[in-house]
Design a protein around this motif. Structure first.
Motif, PDB file in Angstrom:
ATOM      1  N   ASN A 102      37.615  -0.223  -4.254  1.00  0.00           N
ATOM      2  CA  ASN A 102      39.036  -0.424  -4.547  1.00  0.00           C
ATOM      3  C   ASN A 102      39.271  -1.746  -5.277  1.00  0.00           C
ATOM      4  OD1 ASN A 102      39.740   1.985  -3.327  1.00  0.00           O
ATOM      5  ND2 ASN A 102      40.205   1.043  -1.344  1.00  0.00           N
ATOM      6  N   ASP A 137      37.946  -1.373  -8.866  1.00  0.00           N
ATOM      7  CA  ASP A 137      38.848  -0.510  -9.645  1.00  0.00           C
ATOM      8  C   ASP A 137      40.091  -1.277 -10.087  1.00  0.00           C
ATOM      9  OD1 ASP A 137      37.163   1.647  -9.456  1.00  0.00           O
ATOM     10  OD2 ASP A 137      38.246   2.616  -7.812  1.00  0.00           O
ATOM     11  N   ALA A 138      40.618  -2.126  -9.194  1.00  0.00           N
ATOM     12  CA  ALA A 138      41.797  -2.924  -9.538  1.00  0.00           C
ATOM     13  C   ALA A 138      41.483  -3.908 -10.652  1.00  0.00           C
ATOM     14  CB  ALA A 138      42.308  -3.660  -8.304  1.00  0.00           C
ATOM     15  N   ARG A 190      39.283  -3.517 -12.980  1.00  0.00           N
ATOM     16  CA  ARG A 190      39.155  -2.750 -14.233  1.00  0.00           C
ATOM     17  C   ARG A 190      40.510  -2.418 -14.848  1.00  0.00           C
ATOM     18  NH1 ARG A 190      34.603   0.803 -11.558  1.00  0.00           N
ATOM     19  NH2 ARG A 190      32.731  -0.310 -12.262  1.00  0.00           N
ATOM     20  N   GLN A 191      41.560  -2.568 -14.083  1.00  0.00           N
ATOM     21  CA  GLN A 191      42.905  -2.310 -14.602  1.00  0.00           C
ATOM     22  C   GLN A 191      43.495  -3.533 -15.294  1.00  0.00           C
ATOM     23  OE1 GLN A 191      44.385   0.820 -14.358  1.00  0.00           O
ATOM     24  NE2 GLN A 191      42.388   1.398 -13.531  1.00  0.00           N
ATOM     25  N   THR A 192      42.915  -4.709 -15.052  1.00  0.00           N
ATOM     26  CA  THR A 192      43.501  -5.948 -15.565  1.00  0.00           C
ATOM     27  C   THR A 192      42.611  -6.717 -16.529  1.00  0.00           C
ATOM     28  OG1 THR A 192      42.621  -7.351 -13.809  1.00  0.00           O
ATOM     29  CG2 THR A 192      44.708  -6.208 -13.369  1.00  0.00           C
ATOM     30  N   HIS A 219      39.189  -2.857 -25.732  1.00  0.00           N
ATOM     31  CA  HIS A 219      39.847  -2.380 -24.510  1.00  0.00           C
ATOM     32  C   HIS A 219      40.052  -3.517 -23.510  1.00  0.00           C
ATOM     33  CE1 HIS A 219      35.708  -2.238 -22.892  1.00  0.00           C
ATOM     34  NE2 HIS A 219      36.260  -2.202 -21.699  1.00  0.00           N
ATOM     35  N   LEU A 248      43.592  -4.788 -21.938  1.00  0.00           N
ATOM     36  CA  LEU A 248      43.828  -5.000 -20.509  1.00  0.00           C
ATOM     37  C   LEU A 248      44.445  -6.365 -20.259  1.00  0.00           C
ATOM     38  CD1 LEU A 248      40.499  -3.572 -18.990  1.00  0.00           C
ATOM     39  CD2 LEU A 248      42.771  -2.549 -18.831  1.00  0.00           C
ATOM     40  N   LYS A 270      48.135  -6.413 -21.219  1.00  0.00           N
ATOM     41  CA  LYS A 270      48.938  -5.692 -20.235  1.00  0.00           C
ATOM     42  C   LYS A 270      49.046  -6.478 -18.929  1.00  0.00           C
ATOM     43  CE  LYS A 270      49.197  -1.276 -17.769  1.00  0.00           C
ATOM     44  NZ  LYS A 270      48.532   0.043 -17.550  1.00  0.00           N
ATOM     45  N   SER A 271      47.942  -7.108 -18.522  1.00  0.00           N
ATOM     46  CA  SER A 271      47.919  -7.849 -17.272  1.00  0.00           C
ATOM     47  C   SER A 271      48.887  -9.021 -17.284  1.00  0.00           C
ATOM     48  CB  SER A 271      46.502  -8.372 -16.992  1.00  0.00           C
ATOM     49  OG  SER A 271      46.474  -9.165 -15.826  1.00  0.00           O
ATOM     50  N   ALA A 323      49.500  -7.959 -10.823  1.00  0.00           N
ATOM     51  CA  ALA A 323      48.811  -6.664 -10.814  1.00  0.00           C
ATOM     52  C   ALA A 323      47.727  -6.561  -9.768  1.00  0.00           C
ATOM     53  CB  ALA A 323      48.229  -6.395 -12.200  1.00  0.00           C
TER      54      ALA A 323
END
Length: 269
Positions: A172, A175-176, A178-180, A250, A254, A257-258, A264
């Protein structure tokens, strides 16, 4: 693991804080029997990788390590090219900045720059950074080779109450990240330290390491987090460029966006 690999792996247990290690202590640290450890130390001593202090009889790194380190830096000059970006990062954030490099399946400390702005600051005194508990290690799990996750899962040592010690918790957290595009260690290695990192890439286009900021937790406000992330992006671009690489598009996306959603990663605490 081959006998050669096991012998060389003993070198990773030496650090500035633990410059000399006795045979019995090394057996406990490496979790190996005395006969095997002594045999490996003898082989390393013959090759000049370790030597015995004639007074204490404890082992320390030998001259061959220094020679290899100098050759490495002369032929792959990574440390020198981090100095200016790290200095700028420390100046703009007021916190300790450092760079780690991925070698095999381990994240090793390469360079550190301490901020003189605060009397109380993060001290980087480790040489190998746990993949599951440090910002740079988590950054490696998120953006490095896939096999690193298996390595991390094999040793989920608990350092604080915030350390991810189960496969699901670690998954988890990664994964978080990888979102930022930013690694984040929220008191997971030291209870008083918050860490944020950004990935580094070299001429191969692959993940090569991380640039990080370690902040005393009581100073880590949302505003400081935003400042750290802004300047981590700059440092990551500069160091990656110096290493002959470019930041993948990419990752740039990120980051952008972060920074429009500063909190985030709060859900990973």
């Amino acid at each position: 693991m081959s006998s050669v690999t096991k012998a060389l792996d003993l070198l990773s247990h030496f650090s500035a804080a633990r410059a000399e290690i006795g045979l019995s202590q090394l057996c406990r640290i490496a979790k190996r029997d005395k006969a095997t450890t002594y045999r490996h130390l003898q082989a390393l001593e013959v090759a000049g990788f370790v030597e015995q202090n004639p007074t204490s009889k404890q082992y320390r790194l030998g001259p061959a390590v220094l020679q290899l380190a100098q050759t490495r830096e002369a032929t792959v000059p990574r440390k020198a090219s981090t100095e200016r970006p790290l200095f700028d990062l420390t100046e703009t954030t007021g916190e300790t900045a450092h760079v780690t490099v991925l070698s095999g399946t381990k994240m090793f400390g390469l360079a550190v720059c301490d901020s003189p702005r605060h009397g109380t600051r993060a001290i980087i005194d480790i040489d190998v950074f746990p993949l599951h508990a440090t910002a740079s290690g988590l950054c490696a799990l998120a953006f490095g080779p896939k096999g690193l996750m298996d390595v991390a899962l094999a040793d989920l040592t608990s350092f604080t109450t915030e350390t991810a010690t189960t496969p699901s918790a670690l998954s988890n957290t990664v994964d978080a990240i990888r979102q930022t595009g930013f690694g984040r260690a929220m008191r997971s290695y030291e209870t008083e330290i918050e860490g944020v990192s950004a990935p580094l890439f070299d001429q191969t286009g692959q993940f090569a390491g991380a640039v990080s900021v370690a902040s005393v937790a009581t100073r880590f406000t949302p505003a400081l987090e935003h400042t750290i992330k802004e300047h981590l992006m700059i440092a990551s671009r500069d160091i990656t460029h110096n290493w002959g690489g470019t930041i993948p598009s990419h990752i740039e996306g990120l980051w952008a966006k972060s920074l429009t959603t500063p909190h985030a990663l709060d859900s990973t605490s």
